[in-house]
Design a protein around this motif. Sequence first.
Motif, short mmCIF file in Angstrom:
data_model
loop_
_atom_site.label_atom_id
_atom_site.label_comp_id
_atom_site.label_asym_id
_atom_site.label_seq_id
_atom_site.Cartn_x
_atom_site.Cartn_y
_atom_site.Cartn_z
N ALA A 25 0.36 -0.67 0.39
CA ALA A 25 -0.76 -0.11 -0.25
C ALA A 25 0.69 1.44 -0.11
O ALA A 25 0.31 2.16 -0.54
N HIS A 26 1.77 1.63 0.80
CA HIS A 26 2.78 2.15 0.53
C HIS A 26 3.56 2.56 -0.54
O HIS A 26 3.27 4.33 -1.22
N PHE A 27 4.09 1.46 -1.35
CA PHE A 27 4.71 2.04 -2.25
C PHE A 27 4.06 2.74 -3.48
O PHE A 27 4.40 2.88 -4.58
N PRO A 84 14.03 4.81 1.07
CA PRO A 84 14.38 6.27 2.04
C PRO A 84 12.67 7.03 2.46
O PRO A 84 12.40 7.23 3.17
N LEU A 85 11.76 6.83 0.91
CA LEU A 85 10.61 7.49 1.03
C LEU A 85 9.50 6.86 2.13
O LEU A 85 8.89 7.03 2.20
N ALA A 86 10.48 5.29 1.87
CA ALA A 86 9.12 4.12 2.97
C ALA A 86 10.02 4.11 4.26
O ALA A 86 9.35 3.54 5.11
N ARG A 87 10.72 5.00 4.85
CA ARG A 87 11.02 5.17 6.06
C ARG A 87 9.75 5.22 6.95
O ARG A 87 9.79 3.93 7.76
N GLN A 113 2.67 10.02 11.50
CA GLN A 113 2.98 10.34 10.33
C GLN A 113 3.08 9.40 9.27
O GLN A 113 2.76 9.94 8.05
N ALA A 114 3.19 7.71 9.00
CA ALA A 114 3.19 7.15 8.11
C ALA A 114 1.66 7.08 8.32
O ALA A 114 1.19 7.01 7.37
#
Length: 274
Positions: free
Chosen positions: A157-159, A187-190, A265-266
């Motif tokens: 879902a994040h990607f 890095p964007l998935a932190r 934040q996520a």
Amino acid sequence: MTPTDRGPLAGRLLLVVFMVLTVIPFVTLFSTALQPAGSIPTGVSWPSDPQWGNFADAWRLANLTPLIKSSLLIVLGVVPASLVLATLAGYGLASLRIPFGNAIFVVFLLGLTIPFESLITPLYYQVEALGLLNTRWALILPLIALYMPFGVFWMRAHFLTVPPELSEAAYIDGAGPWRAFRHIHLPLARPALSSLAILLFLWTWNQFILAFVMVDDPLKRTMAGALGAFQGRYGTDIVLLSAGALLIMAPTVLVFVIFQRQFSQALLQGAVKG
């Protein structure tokens, strides 16, 4: 008061009600833990002579020092491996053209619908066949597999929220899928990784049923498994049981308080991009 003002006010009142309902059980447990050992508390009341030594007695009776080490070993075995596997699978299903990718993702979704309790019996016989019963591997390996459906769903879902233009720009510059993953997507998935790590830690630390079924040695179980053993031996002493429960819950509460900003934040990132 206009109708537009009532909406935010009602939302705040609802949050206050939920907060009070969440805090009351902890306050009750804390006040009970400070009562004289062996007594039977009848309600929420601050004792005139708080027995802070109950926490030391509960720590000693439940033998929590080796159980903390055992829980940390299980967490270190489960969380990093689950994060790596879920991240790679989520990236592949979201960003790469994998044959039968949609069918594979449906299989993971079906894994979310299976009740955890229904898998205990087959897992027991499978772990027994591998000769891993009464070892921490009997918890680590099944938990990694059980967490995969949610972990893959979360990371995929994040990607999917990452703009495809970033990958296209990386490919134009000569980067392959692996370099694009390492230098752009990872890095964007932190925030997503941090929140998933928090959830996996909480679920592993609080694992109760699997620890009781797979491990006979109480010192090789999780902290939550220690609570079950503590209740079995000292269930009549409500005061010490409450003190032990607070000691077992303390690490999970502390972790959530420290990393709540990353978790929020996520969630907000997904809400904005979705």
